[in-house]
Design a protein around this motif. Sequence first.
Motif, PDB file in Angstrom:
ATOM      1  N   GLU A 133       2.978   1.579  -3.412  1.00  0.00           N
ATOM      2  CA  GLU A 133       2.171   1.751  -4.621  1.00  0.00           C
ATOM      3  C   GLU A 133       1.444   3.096  -4.628  1.00  0.00           C
ATOM      4  O   GLU A 133       1.107   3.615  -5.694  1.00  0.00           O
ATOM      5  N   LYS A 134       1.203   3.657  -3.445  1.00  0.00           N
ATOM      6  CA  LYS A 134       0.388   4.869  -3.363  1.00  0.00           C
ATOM      7  C   LYS A 134       1.192   6.143  -3.105  1.00  0.00           C
ATOM      8  O   LYS A 134       0.714   7.240  -3.383  1.00  0.00           O
ATOM      9  N   LEU A 135       2.395   5.997  -2.539  1.00  0.00           N
ATOM     10  CA  LEU A 135       3.177   7.180  -2.168  1.00  0.00           C
ATOM     11  C   LEU A 135       4.541   7.154  -2.851  1.00  0.00           C
ATOM     12  O   LEU A 135       5.469   6.503  -2.364  1.00  0.00           O
TER      13      LEU A 135
ATOM     14  N   ARG B 163     -10.272   0.240   1.789  1.00  0.00           N
ATOM     15  CA  ARG B 163      -8.959  -0.198   1.323  1.00  0.00           C
ATOM     16  C   ARG B 163      -8.682  -1.680   1.521  1.00  0.00           C
ATOM     17  O   ARG B 163      -7.728  -2.208   0.981  1.00  0.00           O
TER      18      ARG B 163
ATOM     19  N   ASP C 143       0.829  -1.211   0.000  1.00  0.00           N
ATOM     20  CA  ASP C 143       0.000   0.000   0.000  1.00  0.00           C
ATOM     21  C   ASP C 143       0.861   1.258   0.000  1.00  0.00           C
ATOM     22  O   ASP C 143       0.618   2.199  -0.761  1.00  0.00           O
TER      23      ASP C 143
ATOM     24  N   VAL D  38      -3.232   5.550   4.882  1.00  0.00           N
ATOM     25  CA  VAL D  38      -2.679   5.133   3.594  1.00  0.00           C
ATOM     26  C   VAL D  38      -2.895   3.647   3.330  1.00  0.00           C
ATOM     27  O   VAL D  38      -3.071   3.223   2.192  1.00  0.00           O
ATOM     28  N   THR D  39      -2.905   2.838   4.390  1.00  0.00           N
ATOM     29  CA  THR D  39      -3.005   1.388   4.220  1.00  0.00           C
ATOM     30  C   THR D  39      -4.364   0.882   4.690  1.00  0.00           C
ATOM     31  O   THR D  39      -5.210   1.644   5.144  1.00  0.00           O
TER      32      THR D  39
END
Length: 473
Positions: free
Chosen positions: A164-166, A382, A161, A250-251
């Motif tokens: 891939e996102k930050l 998520r 997570d 975020v996760t």
Amino acid sequence: MRILLTGANGYVGRRLLPELLALGHEVICCVRDRNRLGLDQITLEKVTIWEVDFLHQINFNNLPKKIDVAYYLIHSMTSSTSNFDVMEVKSAQNFNLYMNKIGVEQVIYLSGIVNNPELSKHLQSRKNVEDILFEGNFNTTVLRAGIIVGSGSSSFEIIRDLCEKLPVMITPKWVLTKCQPIAIRDVIHYLTGILRKTEHYNKSYDIGGPNIITYKEMMLLYSKTRGIKLWIFTLPIMSPKLSSYWLYFVTATSYKLAVNLVDSMKMEVVCQNNNLQKALGIKPITYVDAIKLAFLKIEQNLVISSWKDSLVSSRFKENFSEFIQIPTYGCLKDHKIKSVTNIEQTLDNIWSIGGDKGWYYGNWMWKIRGLLDKLFGGVGLRRGRTHPTHLDNGDALDFWRVLVANREEKRLLLYAEMRLPGEAWLEFRIDRENKLHQIATFRPKGLLGRLYWYSLVPFHFFIFGGMIRNITK
């Protein structure tokens, strides 16, 4: 060999079970709720299921006898409680009473690496359980693992997570803490390899992979393996509370879990006693190879278990099965019915709902609801789903929990784990006249619950109406 497997529906337990069966052992699956044990019919015919909760006193008249080896894979760190350490001690004590009663030969416990003089609450709880098990009148073997890497493991999914996102991260200094990650397949090799090996009775062993790296290096290696550009800037502060919020937003983890994870990430988890590897002839794979293997399983839709499907990611405090019976008194409903022309296609659509597929109508509204849920301390969207087309009882499905997934009876029942002023169920059922019933049930708590429901009625008209139309296409 007759084996008792506790935590059989947990992340490790579900992966260990097929290996034990393949080795020809007779396995008794020990679970709190048999409805959550999502096994196929062939596997169900090979195992015995014992429903028990070690947090409560055990009825010794109904317990299985003549157990050779027992795996203790029970952990109580969940999203719904902060006193997991008390629960884990109580559970281990009751388990000890049972093991002493039946005279088991060996108990195998999967713990955490606890070499630091000062331990986090999470790791101290693991150590407390070890001490309790070693007091039993049986032989105990403890395997201590740090970060477990595999498709669906909490550590892997959190790193996934984040990376891939930050693309850019400003991180606290705990990302420089060293750890020794181990692939889930190697954990299973150790767990099966230690069975009835008398030379390893009443001993504890650290188990890990060949790489000793920092959490920062773990993320950078993940990104390199995936071909993702990642920049990490580290600040000389710990900021555990800020870090917990960071992980939470975020996760897919909950805030309570994030707090405990960050607390443990400040501790080095590096193996000291690692001579078991040579004794069992195990050659652990590297961290990078573990990542590649995890994605191979994901791409092939062969993820056996996920931490999100265990109740560690759940808000359930009560027995899972108590929610299967949908209440009628004091409830508000949205009941829509539509004729089905292609039953199999409709069932395929129902069984594919959520996750990357979405909810068939107004996905942007579902995403906003998930974001609001996160902001108010809920699970959000998520978590996604473990498999794109297969559902089992107990699976996590975005901010829902699967209560019943019975394709033969053409019924899927979900229970809401989002933050609500009440309780909610969502049911899909095809009747004998080939009509799809889509029923949203809400049991409000007080005036606020009723105001919440009626304020959403206009949205329900479009969302639920569009959803049933698209499902039956």
